[in-house]
Design an enzyme around this catalytic site. Structure first.
Site, mmCIF file in Angstrom:
data_model
loop_
_atom_site.group_PDB
_atom_site.id
_atom_site.type_symbol
_atom_site.label_atom_id
_atom_site.label_comp_id
_atom_site.label_asym_id
_atom_site.label_seq_id
_atom_site.Cartn_x
_atom_site.Cartn_y
_atom_site.Cartn_z
ATOM 1 N N LYS A 275 0.726 -1.391 0.005
ATOM 2 C CA LYS A 275 -0.028 0.032 -0.001
ATOM 3 C C LYS A 275 0.856 1.103 0.108
ATOM 4 O O LYS A 275 0.675 2.382 -0.741
ATOM 5 C CB LYS A 275 -0.914 0.019 1.269
ATOM 6 C CG LYS A 275 -1.663 1.299 1.207
ATOM 7 C CD LYS A 275 -2.690 1.376 0.040
ATOM 8 C CE LYS A 275 -3.668 2.652 0.229
ATOM 9 N NZ LYS A 275 -4.767 2.409 1.219
ATOM 10 N N LYS B 205 -1.412 11.459 5.912
ATOM 11 C CA LYS B 205 -0.969 10.441 6.945
ATOM 12 C C LYS B 205 -0.553 9.330 6.434
ATOM 13 O O LYS B 205 0.427 8.655 6.927
ATOM 14 C CB LYS B 205 -2.391 10.065 7.367
ATOM 15 C CG LYS B 205 -2.322 9.152 8.696
ATOM 16 C CD LYS B 205 -2.562 7.603 8.173
ATOM 17 C CE LYS B 205 -3.903 7.208 7.637
ATOM 18 N NZ LYS B 205 -4.206 5.922 7.497
#
Length: 290
Positions: free
Chosen positions: A172, A240
């Site tokens: 990811k 983030k």
């Protein structure tokens, strides 16, 4: 059909849990804001629980999609966490975009308690979750993965085991690194074309069919060109995710110069008040002095 729980009913988790119910699985949900869990249960016919532990009680698989490492620890090993209630031989599947380190930490805790753990972050955004066509990147043991893959496919079009625990999160990170570069390149191209007086739609129609084509180009250029940034993944979330990428790079020695620069571009967008704009708002930064 499986007995499952789903922890976290945000913009991703709410529809993901819904697809599990639509496929016939028995679903119990938990959300920090209890009213949202109650509403989901009313819409989909499932049950809702007051704590993660209560939701996990008696389930075969517990899915989770929360905000960050700390949120994940709270719903797993916290005071009323799901790990307290999970039985031997069950599996916890985490769809949170989090660090590889927390995945390894929770895998160790799960093994000690006699159940499985799969880190399984997703790509495809809110639209992918709503349409049940997410891409799921997994890390963990193959035998455990084989048990949960058919259930994951309730809301996915692609799901693959990429290595041991933490591999899903590392994949990811690679995904987000690629997206950051693609969006910045697209933003610069559109800004350049606008200032040059080009017909943006006509140009994109041509170049999207060539080597420059990407999902971002096909799905974001129109709203970018219109100066609309209310679609998809928010800048706050991207920052983030990029912070996770940069932390991991500092640990493994990888060089991410473009990613670090684009992360700071997103910080500028936040200072412009665009923290909740979608990631294509990099164009707004380029056009703020237009």
């Amino acid at each position: 059909m499986a007995k499952v729980a789903f922890l976290g009913l945000g913009v991703m988790g709410y529809p993901m849990a819904g697809h599990l119910a639509k496929k016939g699985h028995s679903v119990t949900v938990y959300n920090r804001t209890a009213a949202k869990a109650e509403r989901w249960a009313g819409e989909h016919g499932g049950a809702f629980a007051k704590t993660p532990a209560e939701a996990a009680q008696g389930q075969e698989i517990v899915f989770c999609c929360v905000g960050n490492d700390n949120d994940l620890r709270e719903v797993t090993i916290g005071a009323s966490g799901a790990f307290q209630a999970m039985g031997k031989g069950t599996v916890f599947v985490d769809h949170t975009t989090a660090s590889a380190n927390v995945a390894r930490e929770l895998d160790a805790a799960a093994r000690a308690a006699g159940f499985g753990f799969i880190d399984a972050p997703v790509s495809g955004g809110q639209a992918g979750a709503e349409n049940g066509v997410l891409t799921v990147m997994c890390g963990g043991d193959d035998a455990v993965f084989q048990r949960v893959e058919p259930v994951i496919m309730s809301f996915a079009r692609a799901c693959r085991l990429l290595g041991p625990t933490g591999s899903g999160q590392l994949a990811k990170m690679m995904n987000q690194i690629c997206i950051a570069g693609l969006v910045q390149g697209l933003a610069e191209a559109v800004a350049f074309g606008q200032r040059a007086g080009m017909d943006i739609e006509a140009v994109i129609d041509v170049i999207s069919k060539g080597a420059a084509g990407s999902w971002q180009m096909e799905n974001r250029y129109k709203t970018m060109n219109q100066g609309k940034y209310d679609f998809g993944f928010a800048v706050d979330w991207m920052r983030k995710d990029l912070s996770i990428c940069l932390d991991e790079a500092r640990s493994n020695g990888a060089l991410l110069p473009a990613t670090a620069m684009i992360d700071q571009f997103y910080a500028e967008v936040q200072r412009m008040g665009g923290g909740r704009w979608d990631t294509s708002s990099l164009l707004a930064r380029l056009n703020q002095t237009k």
